[in-house]
Design a protein around this motif. Structure first.
Motif, PDB file in Angstrom:
ATOM      1  N   GLU A  85     125.599 123.667  45.080  1.00  0.00           N
ATOM      2  CA  GLU A  85     125.587 124.674  44.311  1.00  0.00           C
ATOM      3  C   GLU A  85     124.463 125.470  44.299  1.00  0.00           C
ATOM      4  OE1 GLU A  85     127.902 123.564  40.861  1.00  0.00           O
ATOM      5  OE2 GLU A  85     129.831 123.605  41.725  1.00  0.00           O
ATOM      6  N   ALA A  86     123.519 124.702  43.713  1.00  0.00           N
ATOM      7  CA  ALA A  86     122.010 125.444  43.606  1.00  0.00           C
ATOM      8  C   ALA A  86     121.466 126.136  44.498  1.00  0.00           C
ATOM      9  CB  ALA A  86     121.012 124.328  42.998  1.00  0.00           C
TER      10      ALA A  86
ATOM     11  N   LYS B  22     128.429 114.001  42.272  1.00  0.00           N
ATOM     12  CA  LYS B  22     128.079 115.068  40.959  1.00  0.00           C
ATOM     13  C   LYS B  22     126.915 115.394  41.736  1.00  0.00           C
ATOM     14  CE  LYS B  22     130.702 112.913  37.368  1.00  0.00           C
ATOM     15  NZ  LYS B  22     130.764 112.417  35.994  1.00  0.00           N
ATOM     16  N   ARG B  23     125.826 114.585  42.118  1.00  0.00           N
ATOM     17  CA  ARG B  23     124.554 115.079  42.289  1.00  0.00           C
ATOM     18  C   ARG B  23     124.899 115.876  43.562  1.00  0.00           C
ATOM     19  NH1 ARG B  23     119.667 117.002  40.872  1.00  0.00           N
ATOM     20  NH2 ARG B  23     118.138 116.134  42.193  1.00  0.00           N
TER      21      ARG B  23
ATOM     22  N   GLU C 266     125.793 119.454  42.422  1.00  0.00           N
ATOM     23  CA  GLU C 266     124.682 120.103  41.823  1.00  0.00           C
ATOM     24  C   GLU C 266     123.760 120.770  42.720  1.00  0.00           C
ATOM     25  OE1 GLU C 266     120.900 118.879  38.440  1.00  0.00           O
ATOM     26  OE2 GLU C 266     122.507 117.236  39.253  1.00  0.00           O
TER      27      GLU C 266
END
Length: 291
Positions: free
Chosen positions: A91-92, A84-85, A88
């Motif tokens: 994508e950023a 998940k990290r 995150e």
């Protein structure tokens, strides 16, 4: 015996089984990364991102900014056990630096992370983006080749097209892997293990395609090749191999595959124990003795 569709639609069951040769390590059920994959972390195989590679866009030649490079290093440092990290940050990073030269490596990492979090559509989308930049990325080809047929269900639109695509991906992965030459920074053992793991995933994909098409003899051959190349990688392969052998009335061999599957802890263990017992009894009724 429970329906194979129940398993094949459960993409999360294989999330940790994917090989990554570029910082995405294999893991199963939260276990530590596989030795070969872990030993090759941050090394590059089958992914030429240099400016001299004509397959790469001219956009990749521009040197990264300091902040861009720092953001990538932060992304790279995130453990594959925290998908998940990973998603995150990835994508950023792509949003802020949409033409970053690190796109191929970010895409490859996101393919595995999306799979781990059961975001199959995103996994496919980013995998296809990776293949635009790196058509010979055998890692991503193998992952897509295995995952697509595992997510085919009775309600999948145009399933045959999906199986055709999976077959193409897996075939390209095998052809590309067999043509690889050992890059710098890899020992012979690391390289051979990485090749074997990728080939195992690709052969698994082909076996699943054949299984869906009811070609059990072909499925058995591909899945036997997969488990031979990487025998401790994936209980799913043993389960589907058992079902294919069962459907071919090879009950003794089916029981052996189910017993192998049952050695793995997890949601398939009880099903495989049951399958092993029942097919052992069927083989005995036919006059065969369990091995």
């Amino acid at each position: 015996m429970k329906s194979s569709r129940r398993l094949l639609s459960r993409s999360g069951a294989i999330a940790g089984l994917m090989l990554c040769w570029n910082g995405v390590a294999a893991a199963q059920g939260g276990a530590a990364a596989g030795a070969a994959a872990a030993s090759s972390t941050n090394k590059t195989i089958a992914r030429d991102t240099s400016p001299l590679n004509p397959e790469n866009s001219l956009e990749l030649i521009k040197p990264p900014e300091h902040q861009e490079e720092a953001a990538y290093r932060t992304f790279q440092a995130v453990s594959t056990e925290d998908p998940k990290r990973k998603i995150e940050l990835g994508e950023a990073l792509l949003k802020k630096y949409p033409i970053t030269q690190y796109r191929p490596r970010i895409y490859a990492a996101l393919v595995a992370a999306y799979l781990q979090t059961n975001q199959i559509q995103k996994m496919e989308e980013v995998g296809e983006k990776d293949l635009v930049l790196n058509p010979k990325d055998v890692q991503v080809l193998a992952m897509l080749g295995q995952t697509l047929p595992r997510t085919v269900t009775a309600t999948t639109p145009e399933p045959e097209k999906r199986l055709d695509k999976a077959e193409q991906y897996a075939t390209r992965a095998i052809e590309g892997t067999l043509a690889l030459k050992k890059p710098e920074g890899f020992t012979d053992d690391e390289f051979e293990k990485a090749k074997s793991q990728t080939l195992a995933i690709a052969h698994s994909g082909l076996g699943l395609v054949d299984f869906h098409r009811g070609k059990y003899a072909e499925a058995i051959a591909e899945l036997e090749q997969s488990v031979k190349l990487d025998p401790r990688a994936d209980p799913v392969n043993y389960y589907v191999l058992g079902v294919a052998r069962h459907n071919s009335s090879h009950f003794l061999e089916a029981a052996a595959a189910f017993r192998k599957c049952a050695e793995f802890q997890g949601s398939l263990q009880a099903t495989c124990k049951d399958g092993a017992e029942k097919d052992t009894n069927r083989a005995a009724a036919q006059g065969s003795s369990p091995k």
